[in-house]
Motif scaffolding. Sequence first.
Motif, PDB file in Angstrom:
ATOM      1  N   THR A   1     -17.802 -20.614 -28.877  1.00  0.00           N
ATOM      2  CA  THR A   1     -16.919 -20.836 -27.738  1.00  0.00           C
ATOM      3  C   THR A   1     -16.665 -19.532 -26.990  1.00  0.00           C
ATOM      4  O   THR A   1     -16.697 -19.490 -25.762  1.00  0.00           O
ATOM      5  CB  THR A   1     -15.599 -21.465 -28.199  1.00  0.00           C
ATOM      6  N   TYR A   2     -16.453 -18.452 -27.737  1.00  0.00           N
ATOM      7  CA  TYR A   2     -16.259 -17.144 -27.099  1.00  0.00           C
ATOM      8  C   TYR A   2     -17.504 -16.765 -26.288  1.00  0.00           C
ATOM      9  O   TYR A   2     -17.405 -16.343 -25.134  1.00  0.00           O
ATOM     10  CB  TYR A   2     -15.963 -16.073 -28.151  1.00  0.00           C
ATOM     11  N   ARG A   3     -18.671 -16.937 -26.919  1.00  0.00           N
ATOM     12  CA  ARG A   3     -19.919 -16.577 -26.234  1.00  0.00           C
ATOM     13  C   ARG A   3     -20.171 -17.466 -25.019  1.00  0.00           C
ATOM     14  O   ARG A   3     -20.643 -16.994 -23.982  1.00  0.00           O
ATOM     15  CB  ARG A   3     -21.095 -16.655 -27.209  1.00  0.00           C
ATOM     16  N   ILE A   4     -19.862 -18.758 -25.128  1.00  0.00           N
ATOM     17  CA  ILE A   4     -20.036 -19.680 -24.005  1.00  0.00           C
ATOM     18  C   ILE A   4     -19.153 -19.253 -22.838  1.00  0.00           C
ATOM     19  O   ILE A   4     -19.604 -19.223 -21.687  1.00  0.00           O
ATOM     20  CB  ILE A   4     -19.745 -21.128 -24.445  1.00  0.00           C
TER      21      ILE A   4
ATOM     22  N   LEU B   1     -27.064 -23.124 -22.310  1.00  0.00           N
ATOM     23  CA  LEU B   1     -27.275 -24.539 -22.637  1.00  0.00           C
ATOM     24  C   LEU B   1     -27.599 -24.725 -24.120  1.00  0.00           C
ATOM     25  O   LEU B   1     -27.141 -25.688 -24.742  1.00  0.00           O
ATOM     26  CB  LEU B   1     -28.378 -25.131 -21.770  1.00  0.00           C
ATOM     27  N   LYS B   2     -28.360 -23.804 -24.692  1.00  0.00           N
ATOM     28  CA  LYS B   2     -28.670 -23.878 -26.125  1.00  0.00           C
ATOM     29  C   LYS B   2     -27.415 -23.686 -26.967  1.00  0.00           C
ATOM     30  O   LYS B   2     -27.219 -24.368 -27.971  1.00  0.00           O
ATOM     31  CB  LYS B   2     -29.725 -22.840 -26.499  1.00  0.00           C
ATOM     32  N   LEU B   3     -26.569 -22.744 -26.560  1.00  0.00           N
ATOM     33  CA  LEU B   3     -25.314 -22.517 -27.281  1.00  0.00           C
ATOM     34  C   LEU B   3     -24.400 -23.732 -27.220  1.00  0.00           C
ATOM     35  O   LEU B   3     -23.763 -24.090 -28.214  1.00  0.00           O
ATOM     36  CB  LEU B   3     -24.569 -21.314 -26.693  1.00  0.00           C
ATOM     37  N   VAL B   4     -24.321 -24.354 -26.059  1.00  0.00           N
ATOM     38  CA  VAL B   4     -23.490 -25.547 -25.912  1.00  0.00           C
ATOM     39  C   VAL B   4     -24.015 -26.650 -26.835  1.00  0.00           C
ATOM     40  O   VAL B   4     -23.227 -27.343 -27.482  1.00  0.00           O
ATOM     41  CB  VAL B   4     -23.444 -26.013 -24.437  1.00  0.00           C
ATOM     42  N   GLY B   5     -25.322 -26.783 -26.931  1.00  0.00           N
ATOM     43  CA  GLY B   5     -25.913 -27.782 -27.824  1.00  0.00           C
ATOM     44  C   GLY B   5     -25.622 -27.496 -29.287  1.00  0.00           C
ATOM     45  O   GLY B   5     -25.312 -28.416 -30.062  1.00  0.00           O
TER      46      GLY B   5
END
Length: 95
Positions: free
Chosen positions: A39-42, A63-67
């Motif tokens: 969440t921090y990185r997003i 998008l990969k992080l959100v997934g």
Amino acid sequence: MARTAYLPPVKKQEIFEKDGFQKSKNDTGSAESQIALFTYRINHLTQHLKINRKDHATRLGLLKLVGKRRRLLDYLIKTDIERYRAIIKALGIRK
């Protein structure tokens, strides 16, 4: 030339400890810890993309992080709904 860390270990530890996501002092692998870090990185990448609209490589990474975060949240729903509700409330994210 030495590259500076995007997220120094001290900051990571601060993220893990902020809302009690760690189960123990060295816990970095629990679902809650990983979701907090993602969440921090997003949020960081979202701010970057507001400034650099044409940075498609970062957009793909976002998008990969959100997934990844979505899959971890789905795992928490299946295994322990109370942990899921707690992490959603603490981070202020929703499905």
